[in-house]
Each structure stands twice: as C-alpha cells, then as structure tokens.
Design a protein around this motif. Sequence first.
Motif, PDB file in Angstrom:
ATOM      1  N   LYS A 126      90.180  57.350  -1.324  1.00 50.99           N
ATOM      2  CA  LYS A 126      90.997  57.653  -0.141  1.00 50.99           C
ATOM      3  C   LYS A 126      91.550  59.065  -0.163  1.00 50.99           C
ATOM      4  O   LYS A 126      91.577  59.745   0.872  1.00 50.99           O
ATOM      5  N   ASP A 127      91.999  59.504  -1.320  1.00 50.21           N
ATOM      6  CA  ASP A 127      92.734  60.765  -1.410  1.00 50.21           C
ATOM      7  C   ASP A 127      91.889  61.965  -1.826  1.00 50.21           C
ATOM      8  O   ASP A 127      92.420  63.065  -1.985  1.00 50.21           O
ATOM      9  N   CYS A 128      90.587  61.736  -2.005  1.00 51.10           N
ATOM     10  CA  CYS A 128      89.701  62.863  -2.292  1.00 51.10           C
ATOM     11  C   CYS A 128      88.361  62.711  -1.577  1.00 51.10           C
ATOM     12  O   CYS A 128      88.053  63.486  -0.675  1.00 51.10           O
ATOM     13  N   ILE A 129      87.594  61.711  -1.947  1.00 55.74           N
ATOM     14  CA  ILE A 129      86.245  61.570  -1.413  1.00 55.74           C
ATOM     15  C   ILE A 129      86.244  61.526   0.114  1.00 55.74           C
ATOM     16  O   ILE A 129      85.450  62.211   0.774  1.00 55.74           O
ATOM     17  N   ASP A 130      87.140  60.733   0.693  1.00 54.22           N
ATOM     18  CA  ASP A 130      87.165  60.583   2.149  1.00 54.22           C
ATOM     19  C   ASP A 130      87.546  61.871   2.875  1.00 54.22           C
ATOM     20  O   ASP A 130      87.188  62.051   4.053  1.00 54.22           O
ATOM     21  N   LEU A 131      88.252  62.758   2.206  1.00 57.63           N
ATOM     22  CA  LEU A 131      88.643  64.034   2.822  1.00 57.63           C
ATOM     23  C   LEU A 131      87.510  65.051   2.807  1.00 57.63           C
ATOM     24  O   LEU A 131      87.585  66.082   3.472  1.00 57.63           O
ATOM     25  N   THR A 171      83.163  62.488  -8.721  1.00 57.95           N
ATOM     26  CA  THR A 171      83.325  63.455  -7.639  1.00 57.95           C
ATOM     27  C   THR A 171      82.024  64.188  -7.367  1.00 57.95           C
ATOM     28  O   THR A 171      81.614  64.356  -6.203  1.00 57.95           O
ATOM     29  N   GLN A 172      81.352  64.621  -8.402  1.00 63.46           N
ATOM     30  CA  GLN A 172      80.108  65.362  -8.221  1.00 63.46           C
ATOM     31  C   GLN A 172      79.015  64.492  -7.614  1.00 63.46           C
ATOM     32  O   GLN A 172      78.179  64.971  -6.843  1.00 63.46           O
ATOM     33  N   LYS A 173      79.013  63.207  -7.954  1.00 63.60           N
ATOM     34  CA  LYS A 173      78.021  62.304  -7.382  1.00 63.60           C
ATOM     35  C   LYS A 173      78.260  62.102  -5.888  1.00 63.60           C
ATOM     36  O   LYS A 173      77.315  62.105  -5.085  1.00 63.60           O
ATOM     37  N   ALA A 174      79.519  61.926  -5.500  1.00 64.53           N
ATOM     38  CA  ALA A 174      79.843  61.685  -4.094  1.00 64.53           C
ATOM     39  C   ALA A 174      79.854  62.960  -3.263  1.00 64.53           C
ATOM     40  O   ALA A 174      79.514  62.935  -2.072  1.00 64.53           O
ATOM     41  N   LEU A 175      80.257  64.073  -3.895  1.00 63.64           N
ATOM     42  CA  LEU A 175      80.405  65.356  -3.193  1.00 63.64           C
ATOM     43  C   LEU A 175      79.699  66.447  -3.983  1.00 63.64           C
ATOM     44  O   LEU A 175      80.341  67.308  -4.599  1.00 63.64           O
ATOM     45  N   PRO A 176      78.371  66.455  -3.992  1.00 64.69           N
ATOM     46  CA  PRO A 176      77.635  67.381  -4.859  1.00 64.69           C
ATOM     47  C   PRO A 176      77.859  68.856  -4.555  1.00 64.69           C
ATOM     48  O   PRO A 176      77.636  69.708  -5.424  1.00 64.69           O
ATOM     49  N   ASP A 177      78.287  69.178  -3.338  1.00 67.72           N
ATOM     50  CA  ASP A 177      78.487  70.582  -2.969  1.00 67.72           C
ATOM     51  C   ASP A 177      79.938  71.029  -3.103  1.00 67.72           C
ATOM     52  O   ASP A 177      80.267  72.180  -2.801  1.00 67.72           O
ATOM     53  N   THR A 178      80.803  70.138  -3.526  1.00 68.34           N
ATOM     54  CA  THR A 178      82.224  70.474  -3.646  1.00 68.34           C
ATOM     55  C   THR A 178      82.492  71.278  -4.911  1.00 68.34           C
ATOM     56  O   THR A 178      81.986  70.951  -5.988  1.00 68.34           O
ATOM     57  N   ARG A 179      83.284  72.318  -4.779  1.00 67.00           N
ATOM     58  CA  ARG A 179      83.712  73.114  -5.937  1.00 67.00           C
ATOM     59  C   ARG A 179      84.941  72.453  -6.551  1.00 67.00           C
ATOM     60  O   ARG A 179      85.937  72.229  -5.861  1.00 67.00           O
ATOM     61  N   ILE A 180      84.867  72.145  -7.825  1.00 60.35           N
ATOM     62  CA  ILE A 180      85.973  71.485  -8.525  1.00 60.35           C
ATOM     63  C   ILE A 180      86.678  72.506  -9.411  1.00 60.35           C
ATOM     64  O   ILE A 180      86.039  73.208 -10.197  1.00 60.35           O
ATOM     65  N   VAL A 181      87.978  72.580  -9.276  1.00 61.14           N
ATOM     66  CA  VAL A 181      88.802  73.508 -10.046  1.00 61.14           C
ATOM     67  C   VAL A 181      89.692  72.691 -10.978  1.00 61.14           C
ATOM     68  O   VAL A 181      90.442  71.817 -10.523  1.00 61.14           O
ATOM     69  N   VAL A 182      89.601  72.955 -12.273  1.00 65.02           N
ATOM     70  CA  VAL A 182      90.460  72.292 -13.259  1.00 65.02           C
ATOM     71  C   VAL A 182      91.607  73.230 -13.609  1.00 65.02           C
ATOM     72  O   VAL A 182      91.388  74.350 -14.082  1.00 65.02           O
ATOM     73  N   CYS A 183      92.822  72.785 -13.354  1.00 53.88           N
ATOM     74  CA  CYS A 183      94.002  73.561 -13.725  1.00 53.88           C
ATOM     75  C   CYS A 183      94.433  73.161 -15.133  1.00 53.88           C
ATOM     76  O   CYS A 183      94.606  71.966 -15.416  1.00 53.88           O
ATOM     77  N   GLU A 184      94.604  74.132 -15.993  1.00 51.44           N
ATOM     78  CA  GLU A 184      95.006  73.873 -17.376  1.00 51.44           C
ATOM     79  C   GLU A 184      96.392  73.228 -17.409  1.00 51.44           C
ATOM     80  O   GLU A 184      97.353  73.787 -16.874  1.00 51.44           O
ATOM     81  N   PRO A 185      96.524  72.030 -18.013  1.00 50.27           N
ATOM     82  CA  PRO A 185      97.853  71.449 -18.163  1.00 50.27           C
ATOM     83  C   PRO A 185      98.752  72.374 -18.979  1.00 50.27           C
ATOM     84  O   PRO A 185      98.268  73.121 -19.836  1.00 50.27           O
ATOM     85  N   PHE A 186     100.039  72.314 -18.712  1.00 49.32           N
ATOM     86  CA  PHE A 186     100.956  73.228 -19.399  1.00 49.32           C
ATOM     87  C   PHE A 186     102.302  72.563 -19.615  1.00 49.32           C
ATOM     88  O   PHE A 186     102.702  71.657 -18.875  1.00 49.32           O
ATOM     89  N   VAL A 187     103.013  73.010 -20.627  1.00 50.05           N
ATOM     90  CA  VAL A 187     104.434  72.738 -20.811  1.00 50.05           C
ATOM     91  C   VAL A 187     105.058  73.991 -21.408  1.00 50.05           C
ATOM     92  O   VAL A 187     104.368  74.835 -21.979  1.00 50.05           O
TER      93      VAL A 187
END
Length: 263
Positions: A126-131, A171-187
């Motif tokens: 709902k909150d990613c693939i459908d968008l 995500t890549q299977k459902a949205l193969p053309d989507t660019r995925i950005v991983v934000c480094e976790p931090f504290v």
Amino acid sequence: MNQNSNDNNPPALDNRRDVLKRSLLLASAATAFPLVGNAFQASAAPAPLAPEIEPNQVILFQGDSITDAHRDRKRAGANDPAALGNGYPMFAAGGILASHPSANLKVYNRGISGNKVPDLDNRWEKDCIDLKPNVVSILIGVNDIWHKMAGRYDGTVETYRDGYAALIERTQKALPDTRIVVCEPFVLRCGAVKDDWFPEFDQRREAALEVADRFKLTVVPFQTMFDEAIKTTEPAYWAADGVHPTIAGHALMATKWREVVGI
C-alpha cells in the motif's frame, strides 16, 4: 572669452567618459556592498542549474519517526506540507519542487514512527508498490535496535539484514525501473544513545550498507555526515536525544540527500 579645460573635448567624448566613470563606480559599489534582491550583489559564480529530471516523477520517502517527522497521516496527497511532516522529507521536497517547477513532480512521505523493517514489509504494498515511485528513499534501522534494548523486540543483526534484503528484492521485482536509495542509519552519542548501543548499532548500520552494496543501490551517508558535523558542533545541536534530528539536523540531512541523489 576664457576657455576651461573641457572646451577642447567634443561633447560626445565627454558623454562617453561620464558613462565610463558611472560604470566603474557601479562596479566598485557592487563589490563593496553585496546586497540582495534588486540591489547590488557581490561578484560570485552564478548558481548552478538544477539537474535535468524526467517529468511526472514520483518520489517517495519511507522510514520510521525520523522520516515521519509528525506528518499528518490523514492527509496522504503529494506535495502537501502537512502530509510531508516537519523533517528532511519536507526540506528536500521544497528544494526539489522549487528546482523543477515545470516537471509536475509528486513527492510523498510514508514514514511511520516506531517502524522497523518488518513493519515496512507489512505495509509495503500500500505504502510503496501501489504508489509506483520512480525514486524510493528508505531510512530504517534505529528502532530495530532501540526496541530490542527496551525488551519489545528480539530481532538480531541478521534479522535486520535479511529482512532489509528481502524488502529490496520485493521492490525490484514489482518495480524494476524504480531507483532505490538506502539512507545510512545514524545515531549521535547524546541523549538516549549510551555506550550500550555499541557495537551492535554499528553492526546494523554496516548491515544496511552491505545490503545497498549487494544490490548496487545509492547510499546517502548520514552517519558519516553527522560524524563530520560533530567535529565542530556538539552532537545535541543536530539531534537532542541522539536519534531524532533537530531542525538543523533535518536541514543538513535534506541537503546531503539532494546532493547524493542528484535531484
């Protein structure tokens, strides 16, 4: 009739000299008084143009409370200040939309406070693939250790890594053309963040980077960025409780995010 020194100069030459003098004075004033708006401005290189971007792109920010940033979850529309929250997604969205006013971009925030990797997985359709985002940015990981330390979760570093990898694969299977950005976790070492967070937090952070490397994803180095910032400024300036950024911390994150992602 007495003649003054100007009588020997043709009127046209005098006019040209006056114009030259005024030009020189204006140039000097512009350097001496670097004002803004319609007044003088200091000599400087022109601002770079925003990078090109395809029209009608959808940009999605995902994560936990750091991304949520008190957004109004009853309002789910794109480019809505209330729906974007008070944090780095809002700052980044404002800059992106201002830089590309004709591109008809849509920016969403679907971060939810308290989320861990399994929570993202449960609501991902709902909150990613459908968008159908063209770019999805994910910042997740701090609750995976914080809730464990509080006795509310038993996920290990391996649970985090494998769940994160499965989410990327999905995500890549459902949205193969989507660019995925991983934000480094931090504290930051202040507030709630004590010595007992380590070394496990660093292990989880490294697991996120491992996943990003495995899938050849863009990484926004937030921990690296804050480590540099606290060399000259107290950690609490950027995140008073060590986890949730201040307004300065969110602004720094948005700047770094746009710099790395290139939009």
